[in-house]
Design an enzyme around this catalytic site. Structure first.
Site, short mmCIF file in Angstrom:
data_model
loop_
_atom_site.label_atom_id
_atom_site.label_comp_id
_atom_site.label_asym_id
_atom_site.label_seq_id
_atom_site.Cartn_x
_atom_site.Cartn_y
_atom_site.Cartn_z
N LYS A 1 0.82 -1.40 -0.05
CA LYS A 1 -0.02 0.08 -0.11
C LYS A 1 0.85 1.35 -0.02
O LYS A 1 0.60 2.43 -0.78
CB LYS A 1 -0.89 -0.03 1.02
CG LYS A 1 -2.24 -0.99 0.88
CD LYS A 1 -2.57 -1.42 2.37
CE LYS A 1 -3.94 -2.52 2.20
NZ LYS A 1 -4.44 -3.12 3.34
N GLN B 1 -4.91 -2.12 9.80
CA GLN B 1 -4.71 -3.50 9.12
C GLN B 1 -5.46 -4.25 10.19
O GLN B 1 -4.91 -4.46 11.29
CB GLN B 1 -3.09 -3.74 8.71
CG GLN B 1 -3.04 -5.01 8.09
CD GLN B 1 -3.38 -4.75 6.74
OE1 GLN B 1 -3.22 -3.89 6.08
NE2 GLN B 1 -4.18 -6.06 6.23
N ASP C 1 -11.31 2.63 4.65
CA ASP C 1 -11.19 0.97 4.32
C ASP C 1 -13.23 0.81 4.22
O ASP C 1 -13.38 -0.18 4.19
CB ASP C 1 -10.96 0.58 5.51
CG ASP C 1 -9.76 -0.55 5.07
OD1 ASP C 1 -9.42 -0.81 3.84
OD2 ASP C 1 -9.31 -1.26 6.08
#
Length: 292
Positions: free
Chosen positions: A50, A94, A117
């Site tokens: 990322k 994450q 997200d």
């Protein structure tokens, strides 16, 4: 005639180019903050990918690597600081988090505007409701829909079947299909005749997390198959000792499907591309507020 392979890498590269041009048009540089807890190798690999993608598209990235035993209040404190940081336009925590951390509380503490997200309960709630618009949509489901759109696959009025009901992929991708006026069925461990359900699908989204689960007799001839799965299976012919496969037995499925995504090189690259797009969208909203 074998199925047409949907090239997720090529489509993701096109989207990254679009993201880069949008980022360059702003008077400031969009910033993405990533937070990783613990030392999971797979999580660290995803985060590195990322950050590399951010660099390629002209975005800033800020990484926070935290110990496995971090306390809930300390992690929430970091999220609070990132929420207030004007250089940060997107925050990604994450997953998975260690068991002692309340994941729902952490995701809920991210500001809606920076929830790139798309997992904040309010963003998911807005996605589930008619005539509501979430600030951001979860990246992998959004990538699945973008693949369908860019490959010219009509969703309106089509039978769509989703294998899996996870919060990360199955449920949100089903909601997105509904928003595109597909007739949607979700299959899960309680489904009695799964093959009968999948054989009705014009669009099949496989997100069960089971290697090579979907065989050719599960697929309606000419259907579009989006394989979200990424599973490691033993392969002594490889130096690594394993290879990556999806939830669909691709070689079999190619004989029946009209279009299909490969693994790797299908949905995976789209997930990161959608993350970057969400981050730039968040930055563009800030720019509009500054102009108002």
């Amino acid at each position: 005639m074998p199925a047409e392979l949907i090239d997720g890498k090529a489509i993701a590269a096109q989207i990254r180019g679009e993201v880069g041009r949008r980022a360059a048009a702003l008077s400031f540089t969009p910033g993405l903050a990533t937070v990783i807890v613990g030392n999971r190798t797979d999580s660290a690999t995803y985060v590195r990918m990322k950050h590399k993608a951010c660099e390629e598209c002209g975005l800033k990235s800020f990484h926070h690597s935290l110990p496995e035993d971090i306390q809930q209040r300390d992690l929430e404190g970091l999220i609070s600081k990132l929420n207030e940081d004007s250089d940060v336009h997107g925050i990604l925590v994450q997953l998975p988090l260690p068991k002692h951390i309340n994941e729902e509380a952490i995701l809920g503490s991210i500001s809606l505007e920076k929830d790139v997200d798309g997992f904040h309960p309010i963003n998911i709630g807005r996605l589930a409701m008619k005539n509501r618009t979430p600030m951001h949509v979860p990246c992998t489901p959004k990538g699945c829909i973008e693949l369908l759109k860019r490959c010219g696959v009509e969703m309106q009025g089509k039978q769509a079947v989703v294998l899996g009901r996870s919060n990360i992929v199955g449920l949100p991708v089903a909601l997105l299909l509904l928003r595109n006026n597909a007739t949607v069925t979700i299959c899960h461990t309680g489904t009695k005749d799964m093959i009968a359900e999948t054989r009705r699908a014009d669009i099949l989204i496989a997100a069960s997390g089971s290697a090579n689960m979907v065989k050719k007799d599960w697929i309606k001839p000419g259907a579009t198959v989006i394989d979200v799965g990424i599973n490691s299976v033993e392969d002594s012919s490889r130096k690594s000792g394993y290879r990556l496969v999806g939830d669909v037995e691709t070689k079999e499925a190619e004989q029946v499907a009209g279009k299909i995504t490969p693994v790797p090189g299908g949905v995976g690259p789209m997930t990161i591309a959608m993350l970057l797009e969400n981050c730039v969208t968040a930055a563009e909203r800030v720019a509009l507020r500054k102009e108002a």
